[in-house]
Scaffold this active site. Structure first.
Site, PDB file in Angstrom:
ATOM      1  N   ASP A   1       0.843  -1.190   0.000  1.00 25.14           N
ATOM      2  CA  ASP A   1       0.000   0.000   0.000  1.00 25.14           C
ATOM      3  C   ASP A   1       0.881   1.242   0.000  1.00 25.14           C
ATOM      4  O   ASP A   1       2.119   1.148   0.018  1.00 25.14           O
ATOM      5  CB  ASP A   1      -0.974   0.001   1.184  1.00 25.14           C
ATOM      6  CG  ASP A   1      -0.275  -0.025   2.539  1.00 25.14           C
ATOM      7  OD1 ASP A   1       0.950   0.253   2.592  1.00 25.14           O
ATOM      8  OD2 ASP A   1      -0.948  -0.303   3.551  1.00 25.14           O
TER       9      ASP A   1
ATOM     10  N   ASP B   1      -5.972   2.182  -1.228  1.00 25.76           N
ATOM     11  CA  ASP B   1      -4.566   2.253  -1.654  1.00 25.76           C
ATOM     12  C   ASP B   1      -3.885   0.906  -1.471  1.00 25.76           C
ATOM     13  O   ASP B   1      -2.665   0.826  -1.332  1.00 25.76           O
ATOM     14  CB  ASP B   1      -3.824   3.337  -0.867  1.00 25.76           C
ATOM     15  CG  ASP B   1      -3.658   2.995   0.615  1.00 25.76           C
ATOM     16  OD1 ASP B   1      -4.631   2.485   1.219  1.00 25.76           O
ATOM     17  OD2 ASP B   1      -2.566   3.220   1.169  1.00 25.76           O
TER      18      ASP B   1
END
Length: 442
Positions: free
Chosen positions: A312, A355
């Site tokens: 991420d 994300d």
């Protein structure tokens, strides 16, 4: 015996008239007078009935007893027979009324044979006309032609591309929609026996379908690809039906293609939307899970190594909160492009959350290969980011897990191990990568 009987017929006018009056053909025996005028000598009953003639008509010039239009035709044909000095045959169409002043008219088709009869001096003295009524035959032929015309109108009016082929699988005809959609004319395809509008990869499938059609089966809704004359691929739903000759033997087939190219594009778009992230264009979680299971099965069969990355963007929430989601979306798209540049051709990157991303790394020769990939990802993210007027320093945390011997993990456990490794990276300060094996067994 036959000759005697024949002579008896000639000696008996009543029997002669009985015979000719019972004929369905019309019999006209016309005398050529010295002044070249023509008059009837003998007419059988059907001939009289045609124009409503009576015994009083005999001896009169035929122009006085025949309708004007009929007279001109008869006169010209009689003169032609006399000039040629041999029988002539012609067809004619006559419109007659059964009642005077009646608007109910009937069209009659005739086939006439006119034979000139000459005397010893070579002068034509009589003309024998045998007239056969072809009305029923011509009406049947006309009806058949009308049916053909209607079928041709339908054939060339339908939106589906259609063609016919014979029992030797040669193209016989194509309709206008076929020419419009595919660009090939019947002449093009008759000259080329390779069925050029069928891609090579589809020809075996076509042969199997034709074998089914030969056995009398109608094949419908069969999806096919075909090539236009300009080289474009069009998707069709094909229907294939057998044709038979008058003896009931298989004689080829007719094929109808319904253009489903736009539908295919729409279906592909729906698949794209169902299996891909609309913002980044990456595969989504569903696509990744399907691909992971497939690659795990391959790895197990071939005893090869496979790895999963979970990663991420560090502190991405702060970017969204500070600069807004529009800037955040641009950061996500730039992140994807940079990470993809560090991957191999067969590696699969997917977005599974805001994300959150995963990477499937198949066909590894050794475990150290993943370190090389992880280092390349760190390197490609390290340069300063410019989004609009805003500059960023972006880093990522990466967790890695392996699928290898004894290949006893399922996809969910493998993903969990990579996620645990990611968690350890975050605990230790982010901007790094860690392999699950290096943090223990659980």
């Amino acid at each position: 015996m036959v000759e005697k009987y024949s002579l008896e017929i000639l000696d008996r006018p009543d029997l002669f008239y009985q015979l000719i009056n019972n004929m369905t053909d019309l019999v006209f025996l016309t005398k050529v007078n010295p002044d070249k005028s023509l008059s009837y000598v003998i007419l059988n009953k059907p001939a009289k009935d045609l124009y409503g003639l009576t015994n009083e008509s005999f001896g009169k010039p035929i122009q006085e007893v025949l309708p004007k239009n009929a007279y001109h035709i008869v006169r010209s044909k009689y003169e032609e027979a006399m000039e040629n000095k041999k029988p002539i045959k012609y067809e004619d169409m006559v419109t007659v009324s059964h009642l005077p002043q009646s608007s109910n008219k009937e069209v009659i088709y005739w086939e006439s044979t006119i034979t000139p009869v000459f005397n010893q001096d070579g002068e034509c003295t009589h003309l024998l006309a045998i007239v056969r009524n072809l009305t029923e035959q011509r009406e049947k032929e006309n009806e058949i032609q009308r049916i053909k015309d209607r079928l041709e109108l339908v054939w060339n009016s339908v939106a589906d591309a259609m063609f016919t082929f014979d029992k030797n699988q040669n193209i016989v005809s194509v309709n206008r929609s076929f020419e419009k959609l595919l660009g090939w004319t019947a002449e093009d395809l008759v000259k080329d026996k390779s069925i050029i509008f069928v891609p090579e990869g589809e020809k075996e499938d076509l042969s199997k379908i034709i074998e089914r059609v030969k056995s009398g089966e109608t094949v419908t809704n069969h999806e096919v690809k075909r090539i236009t004359k300009s080289g474009e691929i069009i998707y069709f739903l094909g229907s294939f039906s057998p044709l038979y000759n008058q003896n009931g033997d298989w004689d080829g087939g007719v094929v109808a293609y319904k253009d489903i190219t736009e539908r295919k594009k729409y279906e592909d778009m729906l698949k794209q939307l169902a299996l891909h992230d609309p913002l980044t264009g990456l595969p989504n979680r569903t696509y990744f899970s399907q691909s992971l299971k497939i690659e795990m099965d391959k790895a197990k069969c071939s005893k090869t190594l496979l790895s999963v990355f979970v990663l991420d963007i560090d502190h991405f929430k702060n970017i969204n909160d500070t600069y807004g989601h529009d800037i955040g979306d641009e950061v996500l798209k730039e992140f994807v492009e940079r990470v993809k540049s560090a991957l191999r051709k067969n590696d699969i990157m997917a977005r599974i959350g805001g994300d959150e991303f995963v990477i499937l790394v198949p066909d590894l020769k050794e475990k150290t290969n993943v370190i090389e990939i992880a280092e390349r990802i760190k390197q490609c993210l390290s340069s300063v980011w410019q989004v609009g007027i805003t500059r960023f320093q972006i880093t990522s945390s990466i967790g890695i897990a392996f699928y290898d011997y004894p290949f006893n993990l399922d996809d969910k456990v493998l993903f969990k191990y990579a996620d645990l490794a990611l968690y350890e990276v975050k605990v230790e300060g982010r901007n790094n990568y860690k392999i699950y094996e290096d943090i223990g067994t659980g």
